[in-house]
Design a protein around this motif. Structure first.
Motif, PDB file in Angstrom:
ATOM      1  N   CYS A  36     -12.413 -49.231 -53.258  1.00  0.00           N
ATOM      2  CA  CYS A  36     -12.107 -50.661 -53.218  1.00  0.00           C
ATOM      3  C   CYS A  36     -10.630 -50.895 -53.510  1.00  0.00           C
ATOM      4  O   CYS A  36     -10.026 -50.191 -54.317  1.00  0.00           O
ATOM      5  CB  CYS A  36     -12.968 -51.403 -54.231  1.00  0.00           C
ATOM      6  SG  CYS A  36     -14.714 -51.043 -54.053  1.00  0.00           S
ATOM      7  N   ARG A  37     -10.071 -51.897 -52.881  1.00  0.00           N
ATOM      8  CA  ARG A  37      -8.661 -52.230 -53.107  1.00  0.00           C
ATOM      9  C   ARG A  37      -8.483 -52.860 -54.474  1.00  0.00           C
ATOM     10  O   ARG A  37      -9.327 -53.613 -54.953  1.00  0.00           O
ATOM     11  CB  ARG A  37      -8.196 -53.212 -52.035  1.00  0.00           C
ATOM     12  CG  ARG A  37      -8.123 -52.586 -50.693  1.00  0.00           C
ATOM     13  CD  ARG A  37      -7.333 -53.487 -49.778  1.00  0.00           C
ATOM     14  NE  ARG A  37      -7.579 -53.070 -48.415  1.00  0.00           N
ATOM     15  CZ  ARG A  37      -7.811 -53.897 -47.428  1.00  0.00           C
ATOM     16  NH1 ARG A  37      -7.805 -55.182 -47.615  1.00  0.00           N
ATOM     17  NH2 ARG A  37      -8.010 -53.428 -46.227  1.00  0.00           N
ATOM     18  N   ASN A  38      -7.343 -52.564 -55.079  1.00  0.00           N
ATOM     19  CA  ASN A  38      -6.952 -53.146 -56.369  1.00  0.00           C
ATOM     20  C   ASN A  38      -8.023 -52.997 -57.444  1.00  0.00           C
ATOM     21  O   ASN A  38      -8.174 -53.870 -58.298  1.00  0.00           O
ATOM     22  CB  ASN A  38      -6.586 -54.624 -56.207  1.00  0.00           C
ATOM     23  CG  ASN A  38      -5.442 -54.839 -55.237  1.00  0.00           C
ATOM     24  OD1 ASN A  38      -4.617 -53.955 -55.039  1.00  0.00           O
ATOM     25  ND2 ASN A  38      -5.405 -55.999 -54.616  1.00  0.00           N
ATOM     26  N   GLY A  39      -8.793 -51.928 -57.383  1.00  0.00           N
ATOM     27  CA  GLY A  39      -9.810 -51.689 -58.404  1.00  0.00           C
ATOM     28  C   GLY A  39     -10.931 -52.708 -58.403  1.00  0.00           C
ATOM     29  O   GLY A  39     -11.556 -52.950 -59.429  1.00  0.00           O
ATOM     30  N   MET A  40     -11.205 -53.311 -57.271  1.00  0.00           N
ATOM     31  CA  MET A  40     -12.200 -54.379 -57.180  1.00  0.00           C
ATOM     32  C   MET A  40     -13.610 -53.829 -56.928  1.00  0.00           C
ATOM     33  O   MET A  40     -14.351 -54.356 -56.113  1.00  0.00           O
ATOM     34  CB  MET A  40     -11.819 -55.350 -56.055  1.00  0.00           C
ATOM     35  CG  MET A  40     -10.454 -55.979 -56.184  1.00  0.00           C
ATOM     36  SD  MET A  40     -10.386 -57.253 -57.434  1.00  0.00           S
ATOM     37  CE  MET A  40     -11.310 -58.540 -56.680  1.00  0.00           C
ATOM     38  N   THR A  60     -10.774 -58.507 -51.792  1.00  0.00           N
ATOM     39  CA  THR A  60      -9.585 -59.136 -52.373  1.00  0.00           C
ATOM     40  C   THR A  60      -9.340 -60.536 -51.818  1.00  0.00           C
ATOM     41  O   THR A  60      -8.343 -61.160 -52.147  1.00  0.00           O
ATOM     42  CB  THR A  60      -8.341 -58.265 -52.121  1.00  0.00           C
ATOM     43  OG1 THR A  60      -8.180 -58.077 -50.718  1.00  0.00           O
ATOM     44  CG2 THR A  60      -8.455 -56.930 -52.832  1.00  0.00           C
TER      45      THR A  60
END
Length: 124
Positions: A36-40, A60
């Motif tokens: 997942c992007r940005n730790g999402m 995001t």
């Protein structure tokens, strides 16, 4: 004449069955479960499908348009703005993007089960 119409009917039924088996409705809420992007991790993502047009809202909050990739021999969509594709499972429960991200369909919590005691009947 009757055999010809029967043969044409069978041919049409087979063609319709094959075509309908290839399409799946991807509309729904998904959860990002991998890369997942940005730790999402476990963040919601949304897919809205209207015919061949597929709208994606990532974990995001970014929005993209996608289309079926008819050149691929399997279930695949193409996101032109990201120059990226994704493969989806035959049942539409999972979408895996070329960059490694994986979305799993969010079916929500199981329904609540109410337990009731059986009525006690006294006989005299």
């Amino acid at each position: 004449m009757r055999r010809l119409s029967l043969a044409l009917g069978l041919l049409a039924a087979c063609a319709a069955t094959g075509a309908s088996a290839e399409t799946v409705n991807l509309t729904g809420t998904y959860r990002c479960i991998q890369m997942c992007r940005n730790g999402m991790l476990d963040a919601p993502a949304f897919v809205t499908q209207n015919g061949d047009a597929v709208n994606l809202t990532t974990e995001t909050g970014e929005s993209y348009r996608a289309w079926p990739d008819w050149s691929a021999p399997y279930s695949r969509i193409w996101i032109d703005a990201r120059d990226e594709g994704a493969v989806y499972s035959p049942d539409g429960m999972r979408i895996q993007f070329d960059d490694g991200r994986v979305w799993q369909r969010d079916i929500g919590p199981p329904p609540r089960v109410a337990f009731r005691r059986a009525p006690v009947v006294y006989s005299r």
